[in-house]
Design a protein around this motif. Sequence first.
Motif, short mmCIF file in Angstrom:
data_model
loop_
_atom_site.label_atom_id
_atom_site.label_comp_id
_atom_site.label_asym_id
_atom_site.label_seq_id
_atom_site.Cartn_x
_atom_site.Cartn_y
_atom_site.Cartn_z
N ARG A 205 0.75 -1.45 0.05
CA ARG A 205 -0.23 0.11 -0.09
C ARG A 205 0.78 1.33 -0.10
O ARG A 205 0.53 2.24 -0.66
CB ARG A 205 -0.95 0.10 1.19
CG ARG A 205 -2.20 -0.76 1.11
CD ARG A 205 -3.23 -0.49 2.02
NE ARG A 205 -2.63 -0.44 3.46
CZ ARG A 205 -2.70 -1.52 4.19
NH1 ARG A 205 -3.34 -2.75 3.88
NH2 ARG A 205 -2.20 -1.51 5.42
N TYR A 206 2.08 1.19 0.97
CA TYR A 206 2.86 2.36 0.93
C TYR A 206 3.46 2.51 -0.58
O TYR A 206 3.32 3.72 -1.04
CB TYR A 206 3.95 2.19 1.77
CG TYR A 206 4.61 3.39 2.40
CD1 TYR A 206 4.33 3.99 3.23
CD2 TYR A 206 5.74 3.81 1.30
CE1 TYR A 206 5.34 5.43 3.63
CE2 TYR A 206 6.71 4.66 1.60
CZ TYR A 206 6.12 5.48 2.83
OH TYR A 206 7.04 6.96 2.92
N SER A 209 0.78 4.10 -2.85
CA SER A 209 0.46 5.56 -2.70
C SER A 209 1.55 6.33 -2.81
O SER A 209 1.50 7.63 -3.02
CB SER A 209 -0.37 5.67 -1.34
OG SER A 209 0.87 5.20 -0.32
N HIS A 210 2.91 6.02 -2.84
CA HIS A 210 4.03 6.84 -2.75
C HIS A 210 4.83 6.66 -4.10
O HIS A 210 5.88 7.24 -4.20
CB HIS A 210 4.89 6.72 -1.63
CG HIS A 210 4.40 7.10 -0.44
ND1 HIS A 210 3.45 6.65 0.25
CD2 HIS A 210 4.73 8.28 0.37
CE1 HIS A 210 3.06 7.18 1.53
NE2 HIS A 210 4.02 8.17 1.55
N LYS A 211 4.21 6.22 -4.97
CA LYS A 211 4.88 5.46 -6.19
C LYS A 211 5.68 6.63 -6.84
O LYS A 211 6.88 6.36 -7.42
CB LYS A 211 3.88 4.92 -7.39
CG LYS A 211 4.31 4.38 -8.62
CD LYS A 211 3.43 3.85 -9.34
CE LYS A 211 4.02 3.49 -11.00
NZ LYS A 211 2.85 3.52 -11.77
#
Length: 548
Positions: A205-206, A209-211
């Motif tokens: 998920r991290y 969302s921080h791609k």
Amino acid sequence: LPCIGKAQALLMHGEKEGGGVKSYSIPDLPVLPVLAGEVGNSSASSLSYMSAIWTKAKAMHFNTVLVPVYWELLEPAEGNFDFMLVDSLIYQARANDLHLVLLWFGSWKNSMSCYAPAWVKKDIKRFPRAGAELEILSAFEENNVQADIRAFAALMRHVKQLDAKERTVLMIQVENEIGMLGAPREYTAAANEAYAGQVPDALMRYLISHKDSLVPELRLHWGGQGYKMAGSWETVFGKSMATEELFQAWYYAVYANRVAGAGREVYMGSGSQVAFGSKEVDSGQVAFGKKGADSGQVAFGSKPVSPLPFFVNAALNYRHVQPGAYPSGGPLPHLMDIWQAAAPNIDILSPDFYNPFFREYNDLYTRQHNPLFIPEIRFEPSDAVKVLYAVGHYKAIGFSPFSFESTDHAAEEPLGESYKLLEQLGPLLYKYPMEGILPDSSIPQEIQMGKYTFTVSHEASLGWTAFKEWPLSGGMIIQTGEDDFIVAGTGIVLTVKNAGILQAEEGVFDNGQWRPGRRLNGDQTHQGRHIRIPSHNWEIQKVSFYRY
Ligand code: N0T
């Protein structure tokens, strides 16, 4: 004793911002970086050995000393805590008007587990190792992390009782130079099982969302497999040693996060963590009381961190060798996102400098909204100019040469000279635009501030004086008004493009008040051509320019 008064009160009432991010802003109070040194590993185990060390710290104008807390001495028998040493260190620091940063030598110290108490070391069954014949605790064993959690929480509970008001203790380092040596990851049964399993949801998920803001090293690594959104470690990241390192980093960070979280919970209560990488966090500051509301506080320039910041430190991987030849999975530049994703209870990822690439690694460590705190750097004369550069250029919140007590002439150390300058500049730091000065011997440095373009060179490059070896050169420049600057440091020559010197004076700041000494002109400014701080002098000049 140092007391905190107003700053502390403000700190504790930091406002809560959206997204659970806390911000602490104390705009009117002067702030100081942590001007420190770290004691050698074994020094803080003996109070009598420490007594000469406090004196050296004072002689070098430290405001803080970094000292280890040794698990083996804190919890000699399971559940039996001995706080005598920690208490005495705190009292001695106070008596010397110094702050402390405590280094938790718990499960890991430079990859090894040498500070684990005897009852942990000897019970290999209950506290499994990372591999046969390795004195390294496994990161995949609940008993290990639980034992560390209990000890660290006990320490933090105690520090809170003794010190929550005074705030002698400014920051906490969790473990020391975590990282796997000899291999990129652990190969125990538990580790292999985790490695064969799915990449944990929290990490996936991290990443998703921080791609767009991941460090390029990690983005490329993930992108190499086409940004897969789920699967095993090798499905998502490919089969490589780099993937094994990433895996180990995640589990080290999860472990450190649990230890830190337990300490944070008892000291600050839950919900006190600060989110990494969110936009809002860039604006605020945290300040720590130093000697009462009127004098210095210690502050963080780039990101608000929790009232008692927690950090981890990294042994840097500067040689081009495989993970495992350097401590694999530590809080290294290419793993910053992994650490931040796994360890929200850790406020800061810190570099330990034993390599010559000072600028390069500081550039890396100031990505991802990470404040720069340098808990270790080899103790050598050039530290004195590096700290000025670190504060000026990176807004570093602290600096701490390792094993500073090795000096036999503390009062003559150049580090003390630059700490003295920073102490004076305290009220201006972080408040005004500032820039660091660290010219190479041959290549001058260009600095743009407001409408002025400066060129700063090493004083020895003028060739006016015959030096046997190149003296130290460096400093900082602070812009206090449109045309007004403070220049501080040693061995520097500064020229300005299309502008002249209106006036220059040397002087000192006395509790924030400028006390001028000589008005500088004539030979001292090369008849108006440049601002110069001679080599071997450490001084502050107040300068204004005008455009022509
Ligand atoms: C540091 C210190 C202490 C040629 C080494 C540095 C400290 C630890 N480790 O004296 O042990 O506790 O954090 C490791 C990096 C060495 C690089 C050598 C390059």
